[in-house]
Design a protein around this motif. Structure first.
Motif, PDB file in Angstrom:
ATOM      1  N   VAL A  11      34.770  45.080  43.956  1.00  0.00           N
ATOM      2  CA  VAL A  11      35.167  44.811  42.583  1.00  0.00           C
ATOM      3  C   VAL A  11      35.991  43.529  42.553  1.00  0.00           C
ATOM      4  CG1 VAL A  11      35.155  47.264  41.972  1.00  0.00           C
ATOM      5  CG2 VAL A  11      37.283  46.208  42.785  1.00  0.00           C
ATOM      6  N   ALA A  12      36.182  42.975  41.376  1.00  0.00           N
ATOM      7  CA  ALA A  12      37.009  41.779  41.226  1.00  0.00           C
ATOM      8  C   ALA A  12      38.384  42.056  41.817  1.00  0.00           C
ATOM      9  CB  ALA A  12      37.127  41.407  39.745  1.00  0.00           C
ATOM     10  N   SER A  13      38.822  41.198  42.722  1.00  0.00           N
ATOM     11  CA  SER A  13      40.067  41.489  43.431  1.00  0.00           C
ATOM     12  C   SER A  13      40.659  40.216  44.023  1.00  0.00           C
ATOM     13  CB  SER A  13      39.820  42.510  44.545  1.00  0.00           C
ATOM     14  OG  SER A  13      38.850  42.014  45.458  1.00  0.00           O
ATOM     15  N   GLU A  14      41.877  40.359  44.538  1.00  0.00           N
ATOM     16  CA  GLU A  14      42.564  39.254  45.206  1.00  0.00           C
ATOM     17  C   GLU A  14      42.289  39.328  46.700  1.00  0.00           C
ATOM     18  OE1 GLU A  14      47.189  38.183  46.203  1.00  0.00           O
ATOM     19  OE2 GLU A  14      46.699  38.539  44.085  1.00  0.00           O
TER      20      GLU A  14
ATOM     21  N   LYS B 227      42.821  37.949  35.119  1.00  0.00           N
ATOM     22  CA  LYS B 227      43.496  39.192  35.517  1.00  0.00           C
ATOM     23  C   LYS B 227      42.867  40.404  34.836  1.00  0.00           C
ATOM     24  CE  LYS B 227      47.206  41.147  37.497  1.00  0.00           C
ATOM     25  NZ  LYS B 227      47.338  42.450  36.868  1.00  0.00           N
ATOM     26  N   SER B 228      42.238  40.201  33.670  1.00  0.00           N
ATOM     27  CA  SER B 228      41.650  41.335  32.952  1.00  0.00           C
ATOM     28  C   SER B 228      40.570  42.015  33.793  1.00  0.00           C
ATOM     29  CB  SER B 228      41.085  40.890  31.600  1.00  0.00           C
ATOM     30  OG  SER B 228      39.931  40.062  31.753  1.00  0.00           O
TER      31      SER B 228
ATOM     32  N   GLU C 127      40.593  45.768  35.336  1.00  0.00           N
ATOM     33  CA  GLU C 127      39.482  46.658  34.953  1.00  0.00           C
ATOM     34  C   GLU C 127      38.557  46.981  36.127  1.00  0.00           C
ATOM     35  OE1 GLU C 127      37.690  44.641  31.598  1.00  0.00           O
ATOM     36  OE2 GLU C 127      39.648  44.474  30.623  1.00  0.00           O
ATOM     37  N   ARG C 128      38.833  46.380  37.295  1.00  0.00           N
ATOM     38  CA  ARG C 128      38.068  46.643  38.524  1.00  0.00           C
ATOM     39  C   ARG C 128      36.560  46.498  38.265  1.00  0.00           C
ATOM     40  NH1 ARG C 128      40.497  48.693  42.716  1.00  0.00           N
ATOM     41  NH2 ARG C 128      38.660  49.860  43.416  1.00  0.00           N
ATOM     42  N   VAL C 129      36.211  45.348  37.740  1.00  0.00           N
ATOM     43  CA  VAL C 129      34.811  45.085  37.386  1.00  0.00           C
ATOM     44  C   VAL C 129      33.987  44.921  38.663  1.00  0.00           C
ATOM     45  CG1 VAL C 129      33.246  43.507  36.195  1.00  0.00           C
ATOM     46  CG2 VAL C 129      35.519  43.985  35.238  1.00  0.00           C
TER      47      VAL C 129
END
Length: 332
Positions: free
Chosen positions: A152-155, A54-55, A59-61
């Motif tokens: 970005v990292a997302s669901e 979740k981090s 942080e929208r990496v």
């Protein structure tokens, strides 16, 4: 010869008490919450894995096959396998070609939050962190992932066809037994019957997670599946906030209001996505409509919307706009 002589001399000096031997330092077990990159592959609970994962969501990496991201969990490559490596607490960022050195294959039906969906072939290499199933048939996976350049990292929710093309795998060092996360709880049920204090089961867990998400926590131990006093109190508080009778049990009105929460975009025939899925759940609660929870606005969903609109004095046009969302979110 010099090395042997030096060793003999050191032994003589130690025996004579002229120097002290260097004590061996016991290595501590790796800390899953360490602020440093792990020195060894960590043993993690599923809560640990999801917290780490979740981090990057928060942080929208951004996705990258060359850049690396650093936070309290270490430094990892910003692609799909780097993301899973970070979530699993691996000392070295793996890739799809060698991730099976730390994982085992499992059946898709046995997937749990924190497991992974993985493919490695000559034409397709990708992996994502499994979160939950998007439908009761367990054919559409909800995942957290680093997807591709420009994202970005997302669901994301995968289609049944996409899900079918992946293999289910599990980190070998996962510690089973924790159940404090709502990520493991499905919100999808064929029906949403009334539940009251003393009830138990998956529907209670669903209600507890919905209440907590709405800002009315049901306890520090997460979704227990037992409708206790804390859950009843949270239910009453939510009902009051929506202008519903403060009954302390989750009836059809309360289910409807809980399930409809969220953004309110206009949706109609042909639409798809999370808003449609929330709409279908809410209609099943309000009307016992029997809709398939697939997130696709088709003929059956249109008919259920018109039925709901007609029952509440709304324009029965099958289009879900501000007035229909307002009614659903008020639990009507």
């Amino acid at each position: 010869m010099r090395t042997i002589a030096a060793s003999v001399l050191a032994a003589v000096l130690i025996l004579c008490g002229l120097i002290q031997p260097v004590p061996r330092i016991a290595l501590a077990a790796p800390d899953p919450h360490s602020a440093e990159h792990p020195a060894a592959d960590l043993r993690l609970t599923r809560d640990d894995i999801l917290t780490r994962a979740k981090s990057w969501i928060d942080e929208r990496v951004p996705y990258s096959q060359s850049a690396k991201h650093t936070n309290r969990y270490g430094t990892y490559r910003q692609d799909c396998s780097g993301y899973v490596s970070m979530a699993w607490g691996l000392k070295t960022a793996r890739w799809t070609g060698d991730i099976m050195e730390v994982a085992t294959r499992i059946e898709k039906k046995n997937l749990l939050p924190g497991d992974s969906l993985w493919v490695h072939s000559s034409s397709h290499q990708h992996m994502a962190l499994f979160l939950r199933w998007a439908n009761a048939a367990k054919t559409q996976a909800v995942v957290w992932e680093e997807y591709r350049t420009g994202t970005v990292a997302s669901e994301r929710t995968w289609s049944a066809d996409r899900t079918a093309g992946f293999t289910a795998i599990r980190y070998r060092n996962v510690l089973e037994g924790d159940a404090k996360t709502c990520a493991a709880v499905s919100l999808d049920h064929p029906r949403y019957p009334e539940i009251a204090p003393a009830a138990t089961g998956d529907l209670v867990k669903t209600a507890q997670c919905l209440l907590t998400s709405a800002g009315f926590p049901t306890g520090a131990n997460g979704p227990t599946g037992t409708f206790d006093d804390t859950t009843s109190s949270a239910t009453k508080q939510f009902q009051t906030s929506r202008g519903l009778p403060s009954l302390g049990k989750v009836d059809s009105h309360t289910w409807t209001a809980l399930l409809a929460r969220g953004t309110t975009p206009q949706v109609q025939d042909g639409a798809s996505g999370d808003a449609v899925l929330r709409l279908q759940r809410a209609l099943n609660a309000a009307l016992d409509a029997g809709l398939e929870l697939d997130g696709r606005f088709g003929a059956n969903t249109t008919a259920a919307v018109k039925r709901y609109q007609g029952a509440h004095g709304l324009s029965a046009d099958g289009i879900v706009g501000p007035n229909t969302w307002a009614a659903l979110q008020a639990g009507k």
